[in-house]
Design a protein around this motif. Structure first.
Motif, PDB file in Angstrom:
ATOM      1  N   TYR A 144      -5.425  -0.267   2.696  1.00 21.00           N
ATOM      2  CA  TYR A 144      -5.219   0.399   3.075  1.00 21.00           C
ATOM      3  C   TYR A 144      -5.563   1.269   3.795  1.00 21.00           C
ATOM      4  CZ  TYR A 144       0.118  -1.817   0.886  1.00 21.00           C
ATOM      5  OH  TYR A 144       1.137  -2.433   0.586  1.00 21.00           O
ATOM      6  N   GLY A 145      -6.461   1.796   2.323  1.00 20.79           N
ATOM      7  CA  GLY A 145      -7.264   2.579   2.804  1.00 20.79           C
ATOM      8  C   GLY A 145      -8.002   2.453   4.615  1.00 20.79           C
ATOM      9  N   ALA A 146      -8.447   1.231   4.347  1.00 23.80           N
ATOM     10  CA  ALA A 146      -8.795   0.684   6.099  1.00 23.80           C
ATOM     11  C   ALA A 146      -7.619   1.760   7.200  1.00 23.80           C
ATOM     12  CB  ALA A 146      -9.110  -0.259   6.116  1.00 23.80           C
ATOM     13  N   LEU A 147      -6.652   1.292   7.050  1.00 22.75           N
ATOM     14  CA  LEU A 147      -5.396   2.029   7.833  1.00 22.75           C
ATOM     15  C   LEU A 147      -5.627   4.061   8.000  1.00 22.75           C
ATOM     16  CD1 LEU A 147      -2.278   0.327   6.920  1.00 22.75           C
ATOM     17  CD2 LEU A 147      -3.902   0.270   9.150  1.00 22.75           C
ATOM     18  N   LEU A 148      -6.342   4.707   6.936  1.00 27.90           N
ATOM     19  CA  LEU A 148      -6.187   6.481   6.663  1.00 27.90           C
ATOM     20  C   LEU A 148      -7.096   6.558   8.484  1.00 27.90           C
ATOM     21  CD1 LEU A 148      -7.135   6.889   3.621  1.00 27.90           C
ATOM     22  CD2 LEU A 148      -5.063   7.348   4.651  1.00 27.90           C
ATOM     23  N   PHE A 149      -8.172   5.981   8.529  1.00 25.12           N
ATOM     24  CA  PHE A 149      -8.528   6.163  10.691  1.00 25.12           C
ATOM     25  C   PHE A 149      -7.431   6.160  11.717  1.00 25.12           C
ATOM     26  CE2 PHE A 149      -8.985   1.872  11.124  1.00 25.12           C
ATOM     27  CZ  PHE A 149      -8.707   1.705  12.986  1.00 25.12           C
ATOM     28  N   LEU A 150      -6.165   5.664  11.258  1.00 20.03           N
ATOM     29  CA  LEU A 150      -4.898   5.651  11.936  1.00 20.03           C
ATOM     30  C   LEU A 150      -3.806   6.696  11.348  1.00 20.03           C
ATOM     31  CD1 LEU A 150      -4.681   1.874  12.907  1.00 20.03           C
ATOM     32  CD2 LEU A 150      -5.896   3.296  14.597  1.00 20.03           C
TER      33      LEU A 150
ATOM     34  N   ALA B 150       7.779  13.147  12.054  1.00 16.50           N
ATOM     35  CA  ALA B 150       7.276  12.650  10.764  1.00 16.50           C
ATOM     36  C   ALA B 150       8.513  11.267  10.937  1.00 16.50           C
ATOM     37  CB  ALA B 150       7.968  13.137   9.434  1.00 16.50           C
ATOM     38  N   LEU B 151       9.119  11.049  11.420  1.00 16.70           N
ATOM     39  CA  LEU B 151       9.687   9.712  11.835  1.00 16.70           C
ATOM     40  C   LEU B 151       9.100   9.353  12.710  1.00 16.70           C
ATOM     41  CD1 LEU B 151      12.018   8.279  11.641  1.00 16.70           C
ATOM     42  CD2 LEU B 151      13.435   8.959  13.321  1.00 16.70           C
ATOM     43  N   VAL B 152       8.593   9.772  14.606  1.00 14.61           N
ATOM     44  CA  VAL B 152       8.186   9.129  15.343  1.00 14.61           C
ATOM     45  C   VAL B 152       6.677   8.547  14.953  1.00 14.61           C
ATOM     46  CG1 VAL B 152       6.698   9.613  17.487  1.00 14.61           C
ATOM     47  CG2 VAL B 152       9.069   9.950  17.027  1.00 14.61           C
ATOM     48  N   GLY B 153       6.164   9.830  13.715  1.00 18.84           N
ATOM     49  CA  GLY B 153       4.635   9.234  13.454  1.00 18.84           C
ATOM     50  C   GLY B 153       4.510   7.724  12.405  1.00 18.84           C
ATOM     51  N   SER B 154       5.920   7.688  11.175  1.00 20.70           N
ATOM     52  CA  SER B 154       6.106   6.861  10.840  1.00 20.70           C
ATOM     53  C   SER B 154       6.012   5.485  11.454  1.00 20.70           C
ATOM     54  CB  SER B 154       7.027   6.979   9.400  1.00 20.70           C
ATOM     55  OG  SER B 154       7.043   7.963   8.291  1.00 20.70           O
ATOM     56  N   LEU B 155       6.637   5.144  12.675  1.00 23.29           N
ATOM     57  CA  LEU B 155       7.538   4.215  13.282  1.00 23.29           C
ATOM     58  C   LEU B 155       6.135   4.202  13.136  1.00 23.29           C
ATOM     59  CD1 LEU B 155      10.695   5.028  15.197  1.00 23.29           C
ATOM     60  CD2 LEU B 155      10.357   3.558  13.253  1.00 23.29           C
ATOM     61  N   LEU B 156       5.047   4.791  14.897  1.00 22.20           N
ATOM     62  CA  LEU B 156       4.110   4.118  15.095  1.00 22.20           C
ATOM     63  C   LEU B 156       2.254   3.960  13.790  1.00 22.20           C
ATOM     64  CD1 LEU B 156       2.697   7.302  17.429  1.00 22.20           C
ATOM     65  CD2 LEU B 156       4.002   4.996  17.950  1.00 22.20           C
ATOM     66  N   ILE B 157       2.843   4.209  12.847  1.00 27.60           N
ATOM     67  CA  ILE B 157       2.242   4.146  12.093  1.00 27.60           C
ATOM     68  C   ILE B 157       2.275   2.816  11.834  1.00 27.60           C
ATOM     69  CG2 ILE B 157       1.495   4.479   9.508  1.00 27.60           C
ATOM     70  CD1 ILE B 157       1.078   7.553  10.262  1.00 27.60           C
TER      71      ILE B 157
ATOM     72  N   THR C 234       3.970   0.377  13.091  1.00 22.89           N
ATOM     73  CA  THR C 234       3.317  -0.142  14.797  1.00 22.89           C
ATOM     74  C   THR C 234       1.975  -0.983  14.079  1.00 22.89           C
ATOM     75  OG1 THR C 234       5.481   0.631  15.300  1.00 22.89           O
ATOM     76  CG2 THR C 234       3.892  -0.782  16.362  1.00 22.89           C
ATOM     77  N   ALA C 235       1.341  -0.064  13.930  1.00 22.69           N
ATOM     78  CA  ALA C 235       0.352   0.398  13.701  1.00 22.69           C
ATOM     79  C   ALA C 235      -0.697  -1.422  13.172  1.00 22.69           C
ATOM     80  CB  ALA C 235      -1.024   1.408  14.371  1.00 22.69           C
ATOM     81  N   ALA C 236       0.005  -0.460  11.463  1.00 22.58           N
ATOM     82  CA  ALA C 236       0.276  -1.807  10.821  1.00 22.58           C
ATOM     83  C   ALA C 236      -0.217  -2.635  10.756  1.00 22.58           C
ATOM     84  CB  ALA C 236       0.283  -0.534   9.026  1.00 22.58           C
ATOM     85  N   PHE C 237       1.150  -3.436  11.058  1.00 18.44           N
ATOM     86  CA  PHE C 237       1.267  -4.963  11.241  1.00 18.44           C
ATOM     87  C   PHE C 237       0.615  -5.427  12.427  1.00 18.44           C
ATOM     88  CE2 PHE C 237       4.604  -2.875   8.335  1.00 18.44           C
ATOM     89  CZ  PHE C 237       4.486  -4.081   7.097  1.00 18.44           C
ATOM     90  N   LEU C 238       0.401  -4.733  13.255  1.00 18.77           N
ATOM     91  CA  LEU C 238      -0.748  -5.673  14.542  1.00 18.77           C
ATOM     92  C   LEU C 238      -2.085  -5.407  14.327  1.00 18.77           C
ATOM     93  CD1 LEU C 238       0.624  -3.358  17.764  1.00 18.77           C
ATOM     94  CD2 LEU C 238       0.929  -5.630  17.537  1.00 18.77           C
ATOM     95  N   TYR C 239      -2.822  -3.838  13.375  1.00 17.84           N
ATOM     96  CA  TYR C 239      -3.792  -4.650  12.914  1.00 17.84           C
ATOM     97  C   TYR C 239      -4.526  -5.020  11.783  1.00 17.84           C
ATOM     98  CZ  TYR C 239      -8.393  -1.877  11.226  1.00 17.84           C
ATOM     99  OH  TYR C 239      -9.125  -1.422  10.816  1.00 17.84           O
ATOM    100  N   ARG C 240      -3.584  -4.795  10.753  1.00 22.21           N
ATOM    101  CA  ARG C 240      -4.026  -5.452   9.572  1.00 22.21           C
ATOM    102  C   ARG C 240      -5.014  -5.122   8.728  1.00 22.21           C
ATOM    103  NH1 ARG C 240       0.261  -8.542   8.083  1.00 22.21           N
ATOM    104  NH2 ARG C 240       2.023  -9.380   9.222  1.00 22.21           N
ATOM    105  N   GLY C 241      -5.414  -3.957   8.746  1.00 25.51           N
ATOM    106  CA  GLY C 241      -6.806  -3.582   7.950  1.00 25.51           C
ATOM    107  C   GLY C 241      -8.373  -4.970   8.611  1.00 25.51           C
TER     108      GLY C 241
END
Length: 513
Positions: free
Chosen positions: A59-65, A99-106, A108-115
């Motif tokens: 999860y920490g690896a996602l903070l830069f996104l 907040a909603l759009v940001g969460s959707l983008l986060i 999506t990015a999380a499940f594409l990037y996977r740390g």
């Protein structure tokens, strides 16, 4: 007038940067806290100081996104605008969207990037992202409301106000001056008035009645020049905005000023002609042969919109009836103790398409009161008689200020709008809607002009745009135009905004008699 303080030029950019940094910090904090609440695992490793724990590392690896996505979403939804008027309701809606759009983008990015490559096979817990959305929304709302509260305090001290010129000296100009003087939190400071009438032409009717103005003043403000000199006046006064209140100002002249001095200096222009005197937004560009045509939508709501509005009416009215049942009992008891007569007042009102229905309210007048005075008052008022209401606070629309028929408890109920609660039953029955035009009495409709009857194209409402935009201080024609604007521009979001603005109006008792 007392001098106003002027903030240095660097203050607004500095505040914006501060808000962006605060948003970045809150975005990181909400994501970390969401993980801690959902997983119950430590965030930092016990021995490595600032290093992430093994459980939090993916999860920490996602903070830069997470952080830049949140901040960019706030930029996109214009949440760093500090200039001019603002609405806490609209700010709240924009924060929710961001907040909603940001969460959707986060997500999506999380499940594409996977740390990254290190955590390629890692599967994130969806609950963390749900909690992150809720926390980010709560933190952002708290930050924005605190910032707006500080801005209101600052503006009431004369800081962070936009220097503004008013073009025209008629009724609309008087309304603009009164509104902006009475509510500095809107963010405008009128520095002068620009004369729009040719020399020798009499002032509009409302200007003479409003102030007893000297030749060089209007409503206590200096008349800085004529509209023909507007380009030069902008340079001399260093105004940032111009509000045009006279619809007869030369379009060619305005266009020349806006394209010239206005664009070079970044001045914004606003039109404030007769209230809402423009085409409805619900139009459609059509074509007949080679001729382009603008089709005006006659049907105010399509079938799907009517069904959605009716469903929301049933849901809101049903929930309100359950929650407010104790209030009904308390009000009924007070009415019985205060005066003789029934608890409820029933009256015929005119609904959509002119259909009559039985309208319910808590009784606020003595039983068997004579309505002849009110009939005569309404007849004169709708006809525009000078001896009746002209939108002044001392002579409110539709209700006589010192009506002798009102009981002691009734006056309190009207002040808090609690007498309107039984109309929830009308909403459930389908006679009314939660939001809509005011339901008129049959003898009022008899005095309507033909165009006034357009306000009967939609179900009347418990509250409406008229109630949150001036209530009983509006003139009759302004109220009708507000109703027509609502009908032409209806949307679920507009209903939500009106409902959210109604409660503060009720609690303050604005213009309620």
């Amino acid at each position: 007038m007392r001098a106003r303080a002027r903030a240095p030029r660097w203050v607004v950019p500095a505040v914006r940067a501060g808000l962006a940094l605060a948003d970045a910090a809150l975005a990181a904090a909400s994501f970390v806290l969401a993980f801690r609440l959902r997983e119950g695992e430590p965030v930092f490793a016990g021995s490595a100081g600032a290093a992430w724990s093994e459980a939090f590392a993916p999860y920490g690896a996602l903070l830069f996104l997470v952080v830049p996505i949140r901040v960019l979403a706030f930029f996109y939804f214009d949440l760093y605008r500090l200039r001019g008027e603002f609405s806490l309701v609209e700010d709240g809606v924009r924060v929710f969207k961001a907040a909603l759009v940001g969460s959707l983008l986060i997500t999506t990015a999380a499940f594409l990037y996977r740390g990254g490559y290190e955590f390629r096979a890692f599967s994130y817990a969806r609950g963390v992202f749900v909690l992150d959305f809720a926390l980010a929304l709560a933190f952002s709302l708290a930050l924005r409301f605190a910032a707006r509260a500080a801005q209101i305090v600052i503006r009431r001290r004369g800081v962070n106000l936009i220097p503004t010129l008013i073009v025209g000296r008629g009724r609309e100009a008087s309304l603009c001056v009164a509104e902006m003087r009475g509510r500095p939190e809107l963010g405008y400071r009128i520095i002068g008035v620009v004369e729009s009438e040719p020399v020798g032409v009499g002032a509009p009717p409302s200007s003479s009645a409003s102030s007893g103005d000297a030749a060089g003043e209007f409503e206590g403000l200096p008349v800085v020049g004529r509209v023909e000199e507007l380009a030069e006046l902008l340079r001399e006064t260093r105004a940032n905005e111009v509000i045009i209140t006279d619809p007869n100002v030369s379009r060619d002249l305005l266009f020349e000023v806006m394209m010239g001095a206005g664009r070079r200096s970044g001045v914004e222009f606003r039109l404030a002609p007769s209230l809402f005197s423009f085409l409805p937004r619900k139009t459609e560009v059509d074509q007949i042969g080679a001729l382009p045509m603008i089709k005006l939508f006659r049907e105010p709501l399509p079938r799907a919109a009517r069904a959605a509005k009716r469903a929301s009416d049933i849901l809101l009215a049903g929930a309100a009836l359950l929650v407010l049942a104790p209030v009904w009992l308390a009000v009924a008891l007070l009415i019985k103790l205060d005066s003789r007569g029934p608890v409820f007042y029933r009256q015929e009102r005119v609904g959509m398409d002119g259909r009559l229905f039985l309208f319910y309210k808590f009784r606020t007048m003595r039983a068997d009161s004579d309505d002849r005075a009110h009939r005569e008052f309404q007849r004169k008022y709708i006809a525009g008689r000078d001896d009746t209401n002209l939108g002044a606070r001392e002579r409110p629309v539709y209700k006589m200020r010192d009506d002798p028929r009102i009981t002691r408890v009734g006056r309190v109920l009207r002040r808090l709008s609690l007498d309107e609660l039984p109309q929830l039953w009308n909403v459930l029955r389908g006679d009314m809607s939660v939001v809509g035009p005011r339901p008129p009495i049959p003898y009022e409709v008899e005095a309507y002009d033909l165009w006034h009857r357009q306000r009967l194209d939609m179900k009347p409402g418990l509250t409406g745009l008229w109630q949150v935009s001036g209530r009983n201080s509006l003139s009759f024609e302004e109220m009708v135009k507000l109703d027509l604007f609502y009908i032409e521009n209806w949307s679920p979001l507009l209903d939500l905004k009106i409902i959210l603005k109604t409660l503060p109006v009720m609690l303050r008792g604005d213009d309620a008699y």
